[in-house]
Scaffold this motif. Structure first.
Motif, PDB file in Angstrom:
ATOM      1  N   LEU A 147      -5.252  24.322 -29.771  1.00 48.14           N
ATOM      2  CA  LEU A 147      -5.036  25.546 -29.002  1.00 48.14           C
ATOM      3  C   LEU A 147      -3.884  26.385 -29.547  1.00 48.14           C
ATOM      4  CD1 LEU A 147      -6.187  26.988 -26.487  1.00 48.14           C
ATOM      5  CD2 LEU A 147      -4.372  25.885 -25.160  1.00 48.14           C
ATOM      6  N   LYS A 148      -4.144  27.672 -29.690  1.00 47.13           N
ATOM      7  CA  LYS A 148      -3.145  28.605 -30.210  1.00 47.13           C
ATOM      8  C   LYS A 148      -2.746  29.658 -29.184  1.00 47.13           C
ATOM      9  CE  LYS A 148      -5.293  28.075 -34.759  1.00 47.13           C
ATOM     10  NZ  LYS A 148      -6.265  27.066 -34.235  1.00 47.13           N
ATOM     11  N   ILE A 149      -3.651  29.991 -28.266  1.00 47.40           N
ATOM     12  CA  ILE A 149      -3.373  31.075 -27.318  1.00 47.40           C
ATOM     13  C   ILE A 149      -4.130  30.879 -26.011  1.00 47.40           C
ATOM     14  CG2 ILE A 149      -5.141  32.503 -28.469  1.00 47.40           C
ATOM     15  CD1 ILE A 149      -3.564  34.987 -27.524  1.00 47.40           C
ATOM     16  N   VAL A 150      -3.464  31.194 -24.915  1.00 46.29           N
ATOM     17  CA  VAL A 150      -4.058  31.258 -23.580  1.00 46.29           C
ATOM     18  C   VAL A 150      -3.876  32.678 -23.072  1.00 46.29           C
ATOM     19  CG1 VAL A 150      -3.943  30.465 -21.189  1.00 46.29           C
ATOM     20  CG2 VAL A 150      -3.505  28.853 -23.054  1.00 46.29           C
ATOM     21  N   VAL A 151      -4.945  33.307 -22.625  1.00 43.98           N
ATOM     22  CA  VAL A 151      -4.819  34.633 -22.016  1.00 43.98           C
ATOM     23  C   VAL A 151      -5.285  34.563 -20.573  1.00 43.98           C
ATOM     24  CG1 VAL A 151      -5.454  37.063 -22.076  1.00 43.98           C
ATOM     25  CG2 VAL A 151      -5.134  35.826 -24.214  1.00 43.98           C
ATOM     26  N   ARG A 152      -4.401  34.924 -19.680  1.00 40.25           N
ATOM     27  CA  ARG A 152      -4.718  35.014 -18.257  1.00 40.25           C
ATOM     28  C   ARG A 152      -5.253  36.415 -17.998  1.00 40.25           C
ATOM     29  NH1 ARG A 152      -5.808  36.236 -13.232  1.00 40.25           N
ATOM     30  NH2 ARG A 152      -4.263  35.807 -11.620  1.00 40.25           N
ATOM     31  N   ALA A 153      -6.508  36.514 -17.619  1.00 35.45           N
ATOM     32  CA  ALA A 153      -7.130  37.811 -17.333  1.00 35.45           C
ATOM     33  C   ALA A 153      -6.637  38.299 -15.977  1.00 35.45           C
ATOM     34  CB  ALA A 153      -8.644  37.700 -17.356  1.00 35.45           C
ATOM     35  N   GLY A 154      -5.541  39.013 -15.997  1.00 35.82           N
ATOM     36  CA  GLY A 154      -4.879  39.487 -14.794  1.00 35.82           C
ATOM     37  C   GLY A 154      -3.405  39.625 -15.066  1.00 35.82           C
ATOM     38  N   ALA A 155      -2.666  40.040 -14.059  1.00 34.24           N
ATOM     39  CA  ALA A 155      -1.236  40.276 -14.254  1.00 34.24           C
ATOM     40  C   ALA A 155      -0.396  39.024 -14.051  1.00 34.24           C
ATOM     41  CB  ALA A 155      -0.764  41.382 -13.309  1.00 34.24           C
ATOM     42  N   GLY A 156      -0.657  38.284 -12.966  1.00 35.57           N
ATOM     43  CA  GLY A 156       0.135  37.096 -12.669  1.00 35.57           C
ATOM     44  C   GLY A 156      -0.211  35.951 -13.600  1.00 35.57           C
ATOM     45  N   TYR A 157       0.796  35.138 -13.927  1.00 30.36           N
ATOM     46  CA  TYR A 157       0.551  34.023 -14.852  1.00 30.36           C
ATOM     47  C   TYR A 157       1.291  32.756 -14.417  1.00 30.36           C
ATOM     48  CZ  TYR A 157       4.779  36.355 -16.589  1.00 30.36           C
ATOM     49  OH  TYR A 157       6.002  36.965 -16.677  1.00 30.36           O
ATOM     50  N   ASP A 158       1.601  32.649 -13.119  1.00 36.40           N
ATOM     51  CA  ASP A 158       2.296  31.466 -12.641  1.00 36.40           C
ATOM     52  C   ASP A 158       1.399  30.234 -12.583  1.00 36.40           C
ATOM     53  OD1 ASP A 158       1.041  33.024 -10.650  1.00 36.40           O
ATOM     54  OD2 ASP A 158       2.157  32.042  -9.051  1.00 36.40           O
ATOM     55  N   ASN A 159       0.118  30.379 -12.927  1.00 34.64           N
ATOM     56  CA  ASN A 159      -0.788  29.241 -13.017  1.00 34.64           C
ATOM     57  C   ASN A 159      -0.767  28.609 -14.404  1.00 34.64           C
ATOM     58  OD1 ASN A 159      -1.955  31.873 -13.503  1.00 34.64           O
ATOM     59  ND2 ASN A 159      -3.918  30.894 -13.847  1.00 34.64           N
ATOM     60  N   VAL A 160       0.095  29.112 -15.295  1.00 32.39           N
ATOM     61  CA  VAL A 160       0.245  28.547 -16.634  1.00 32.39           C
ATOM     62  C   VAL A 160       1.661  27.994 -16.781  1.00 32.39           C
ATOM     63  CG1 VAL A 160       0.117  28.983 -19.121  1.00 32.39           C
ATOM     64  CG2 VAL A 160      -1.390  30.236 -17.555  1.00 32.39           C
ATOM     65  N   ASP A 161       1.776  26.767 -17.283  1.00 33.01           N
ATOM     66  CA  ASP A 161       3.075  26.145 -17.526  1.00 33.01           C
ATOM     67  C   ASP A 161       3.641  26.726 -18.822  1.00 33.01           C
ATOM     68  OD1 ASP A 161       5.213  24.492 -18.271  1.00 33.01           O
ATOM     69  OD2 ASP A 161       4.319  22.725 -17.344  1.00 33.01           O
ATOM     70  N   LEU A 162       4.496  27.734 -18.692  1.00 37.13           N
ATOM     71  CA  LEU A 162       5.002  28.449 -19.866  1.00 37.13           C
ATOM     72  C   LEU A 162       5.877  27.568 -20.749  1.00 37.13           C
ATOM     73  CD1 LEU A 162       5.911  31.972 -18.419  1.00 37.13           C
ATOM     74  CD2 LEU A 162       3.742  31.159 -19.344  1.00 37.13           C
ATOM     75  N   ASP A 163       6.713  26.743 -20.147  1.00 38.66           N
ATOM     76  CA  ASP A 163       7.594  25.885 -20.946  1.00 38.66           C
ATOM     77  C   ASP A 163       6.788  24.895 -21.774  1.00 38.66           C
ATOM     78  OD1 ASP A 163       9.842  27.140 -19.966  1.00 38.66           O
ATOM     79  OD2 ASP A 163      10.166  25.687 -18.356  1.00 38.66           O
ATOM     80  N   SER A 164       5.768  24.312 -21.154  1.00 38.03           N
ATOM     81  CA  SER A 164       4.923  23.371 -21.881  1.00 38.03           C
ATOM     82  C   SER A 164       4.143  24.077 -22.985  1.00 38.03           C
ATOM     83  CB  SER A 164       3.957  22.670 -20.918  1.00 38.03           C
ATOM     84  OG  SER A 164       3.184  21.705 -21.599  1.00 38.03           O
ATOM     85  N   ALA A 165       3.678  25.292 -22.697  1.00 35.15           N
ATOM     86  CA  ALA A 165       2.961  26.064 -23.716  1.00 35.15           C
ATOM     87  C   ALA A 165       3.856  26.324 -24.924  1.00 35.15           C
ATOM     88  CB  ALA A 165       2.456  27.371 -23.126  1.00 35.15           C
TER      89      ALA A 165
END
Length: 306
Positions: free
Chosen positions: A70-88
Motif C-alpha cells: 500500500l502506497k496511498i489511502v484516499v478518503r472520499a470526503g473531508a473528514g479523515y478521523d477514520n484513518v490512523d494517520l500515525d500508523s500510515a
C-alpha cells in the motif's frame, strides 16, 4: 498497480463507473469490495493493493500492517478521523482526503435542519423564520463557506469564528468576524458546527460554551459527534427548555436525548451530510484522480499525514 475501492456503504453506480474510467484509463486495475460485513474481508482484500479509496471505512494499524504494497489511502470526503494517520506515516503510506467535494451537500443539509427546527419539526404549530436571525458559523472551511453562501439567500445576519482562517477572507465574503469562540456563541441565535474532531476539539462544545447562547437558540451539528460533550449538552437542555439540538451524527446518548427532549432534538439515523448523488460522484472521482496523480507523478497536494 491495483486500486481497491473498499466501501461498506457503496458509491452509486455512476460514481463507480467514473472511478473505473479514471483508474483504468491510467493503466491500473480496479477492484471493488462493496457492502463487506466484517473486517476480515477488508484485511484479505487489502493485502495486494497499491492504493485504496474509502468512505467511512476504518483504516487502522491492523489494516496497514497487512497491506504490504500500500502506497496511498484516499478518503472520499473531508473528514479523515477514520484513518490512523500515525500508523500510515509509520508504514510510509500517504493519506489524502477530497476537500470541497461534499461541501455543498453538507451545507444544504445544515440549512435544511435549521428550517426544520425553526418550523417546530413541521408539527403544525406556528414557528419562526430564518430571515434576520444571527447565524454563527463555527469553522469557516469549505462547508462553512457554503453555509454562508446559502444563508445569505435567507437574509440571515452571518457571523463566523475560525482560529486558522484569515479574518480578511471572512470579511471579503461579507461575514462578521468574531474574535473568540465564546463571542460567537454569545452573539448568535443559531450556530452551525463544522470543526473537525481533534485532541483539542473533542468534547469542546460544552455547558460553559452553550449556556450563554441567546434565548431560543439552536445548535446544528453536521461535523462530528465527538466534539459534543453529550453529558453537558443534556444538562443544558434540561435547564433550558428553549434550546434545540439537531445533528446528522447520532449521539452515543441518543436514547437520552430522544427520550427527554423529542420536541427539541433530532438526529438522522446515520451520517447524511454527503449522502447526495452529486457529492457521491464528485468525491469518488476526485479520489480516483488523486490516486492517479500520486502513483504517476507523486502529487500529494491533499496529503493529511506527515
Amino acid at each position: 498497480m491495483k486500486v481497491l475501492v473498499a466501501t461498506e456503504k457503496p458509491f452509486a453506480k455512476i460514481a463507480v463507473d467514473g472511478i473505473r474510467k479514471e483508474i483504468e484509463t491510467a493503466g491500473f486495475e480496479l477492484v471493488l469490495l462493496e457492502k463487506y460485513t466484517n473486517k476480515s474481508q477488508l484485511l484479505d482484500a487489502v493485502k495486494d493493493a497499491d492504493a485504496i479509496i474509502i468512505r467511512s471505512d476504518v483504516i487502522d494499524a491492523e489494516v496497514l500492517s497487512v497491506a504490504q504494497k500500500l502506497k496511498i489511502v484516499v478518503r472520499a470526503g473531508a473528514g479523515y478521523d477514520n484513518v490512523d494517520l500515525d500508523s500510515a506515516t509509520a508504514h510510509n503510506v500517504c493519506v489524502m482526503n477530497t476537500p470541497g467535494q461534499n461541501s455543498n451537500a453538507v451545507a444544504e443539509l445544515a440549512l435544511g435542519m435549521m428550517v426544520y427546527a425553526v418550523r417546530n419539526f413541521y408539527n403544525g404549530t406556528s414557528g419562526t423564520e430564518l430571515m434576520g436571525k444571527k447565524l454563527g458559523i463555527h469553522a469557516y472551511g469549505n462547508v462553512g463557506r457554503n453555509v454562508a453562501r446559502l444563508a445569505k439567500g435567507f437574509g440571515m445576519d452571518i457571523y463566523a469564528y475560525d482560529a486558522f482562517c484569515p479574518q480578511e477572507v471572512m470579511k471579503q465574503d461579507g461575514i462578521k468576524v468574531c474574535s473568540s469562540v465564546q463571542e460567537l456563541y454569545e452573539t448568535c441565535n443559531i450556530v452551525s458546527l463544522h470543526i473537525p474532531a481533534t485532541a483539542e476539539t473533542k468534547n469542546s462544545i460544552d455547558y460553559a460554551l452553550l449556556k450563554n447562547m441567546p434565548k431560543g437558540s439552536l445548535l446544528v451539528n453536521t461535523a462530528r459527534k465527538e466534539v459534543i460533550n453529550e453529558a453537558e449538552l443534556l444538562k443544558l437542555m434540561e435547564e433550558r427548555s428553549d434550546f434545540k439540538y439537531l445533528t446528522d451524527i447520532m449521539p452515543a446518548r441518543h436514547a437520552d436525548f430522544i427520550g427527554k427532549y423529542a420536541e427539541r432534538y433530532f438526529s438522522t439515523p446515520k451520517k447524511m451530510g454527503a449522502q447526495t448523488a452529486e457529492a457521491n460522484i464528485n468525491a469518488g472521482i476526485a479520489a480516483a484522480q488523486q490516486i492517479v496523480g500520486f502513483l504517476k507523478d507523486g502529487c500529494d497536494k491533499f496529503r493529511v499525514n506527515k
